[in-house]
Design a protein around this motif. Sequence first.
Motif, PDB file in Angstrom:
ATOM      1  N   LEU A  88      52.275  52.530  15.209  1.00 10.54           N
ATOM      2  CA  LEU A  88      52.563  51.098  15.210  1.00 10.54           C
ATOM      3  C   LEU A  88      51.321  50.277  14.856  1.00 10.54           C
ATOM      4  CD1 LEU A  88      54.962  50.665  18.274  1.00 10.54           C
ATOM      5  CD2 LEU A  88      55.486  50.325  15.855  1.00 10.54           C
ATOM      6  N   ARG A 132      56.005  38.938  26.320  1.00 14.71           N
ATOM      7  CA  ARG A 132      56.433  38.346  25.049  1.00 14.71           C
ATOM      8  C   ARG A 132      56.772  36.869  25.221  1.00 14.71           C
ATOM      9  NH1 ARG A 132      58.708  39.488  19.978  1.00 14.71           N
ATOM     10  NH2 ARG A 132      58.431  41.743  20.183  1.00 14.71           N
ATOM     11  N   GLY A 181      55.156  43.469  17.751  1.00 13.96           N
ATOM     12  CA  GLY A 181      55.849  44.713  18.036  1.00 13.96           C
ATOM     13  C   GLY A 181      55.750  45.119  19.493  1.00 13.96           C
ATOM     14  N   GLU A 182      56.560  46.128  19.863  1.00  9.58           N
ATOM     15  CA  GLU A 182      56.569  46.657  21.223  1.00  9.58           C
ATOM     16  C   GLU A 182      56.676  48.169  21.181  1.00  9.58           C
ATOM     17  OE1 GLU A 182      59.531  45.042  23.781  1.00  9.58           O
ATOM     18  OE2 GLU A 182      59.215  42.959  23.141  1.00  9.58           O
ATOM     19  N   LEU A 189      50.415  43.532  19.916  1.00  7.06           N
ATOM     20  CA  LEU A 189      51.349  44.633  20.139  1.00  7.06           C
ATOM     21  C   LEU A 189      51.435  44.878  21.638  1.00  7.06           C
ATOM     22  CD1 LEU A 189      53.061  47.114  19.213  1.00  7.06           C
ATOM     23  CD2 LEU A 189      50.915  48.392  19.086  1.00  7.06           C
ATOM     24  N   GLN A 206      50.881  50.508  11.186  1.00  8.10           N
ATOM     25  CA  GLN A 206      51.909  49.780  10.453  1.00  8.10           C
ATOM     26  C   GLN A 206      51.763  48.264  10.592  1.00  8.10           C
ATOM     27  OE1 GLN A 206      55.884  50.640  11.836  1.00  8.10           O
ATOM     28  NE2 GLN A 206      56.776  48.892  10.754  1.00  8.10           N
ATOM     29  N   LEU A 207      51.509  47.805  11.823  1.00  3.27           N
ATOM     30  CA  LEU A 207      51.551  46.372  12.114  1.00  3.27           C
ATOM     31  C   LEU A 207      50.188  45.696  12.059  1.00  3.27           C
ATOM     32  CD1 LEU A 207      54.013  46.590  15.140  1.00  3.27           C
ATOM     33  CD2 LEU A 207      54.568  45.966  12.776  1.00  3.27           C
TER      34      LEU A 207
END
Length: 220
Positions: A43, A19, A32-33, A6, A46-47
């Motif tokens: 985040l 990235r 994700g970011e 992340l 979730q991730l």
Amino acid sequence: MPVTVLLVDDEPLVRAGLRAVLEAQPDIEVVGEAADGAAVIPLVRQLRPDVVAMDVRMPLMDGIEATRAVLRTVEEPPKIVVVTTFENDEYVYEALRAGADGFLLKRARPAEIVHAVRLVAEGESLLFPASVRQLAARYGGEGGNRAARAAMERAQLTEREAEVLRLMARGLSNAEIAARLVVGTETVKSHVSAVLAKLGARDRTQAVIAAYESGFVAPG
């Protein structure tokens, strides 16, 4: 399984650059970011990334507070690498003290960025040990932290555990420590686990910071 990452930075160009570097590797996936530390906890939940690459300075919640928040509220938290412009920054040291697993310079070469993510994900070596030593020498109080000294005394490390901690502080991996002590890698892992448990440290970075701040290991 790839190492999932992340990215957290308020500069879109920095996120885009990280990235591009990381996703060029077959064993790393950016999942994700976020543009601020305040968005990290939802985040992460979730991730479930393996590693968070987090800017140390952000407008709403900086990397230090975000690191504390993640470690305080997330069960089985990810590894955290703070990303910084300046190597000898007190903010970086405070982030390490808060629980970050290492730091990475924004001007680092692509190979160094990839190496840092892999190394932190594996958790068996200290990232940039010489730089951590320099930060400890500058901001760690040269063993003047009473709480750290008391914690080290309470830990009552065995002679072998103390030896392992000193080698960890020099940046040796488990395999390198095993070769130095002429023992098996699994034996070293057991000693490292014992050191972390006795010091109440989340990982080897926190154990090394405690070793420097208590004066157990001289940062010079």
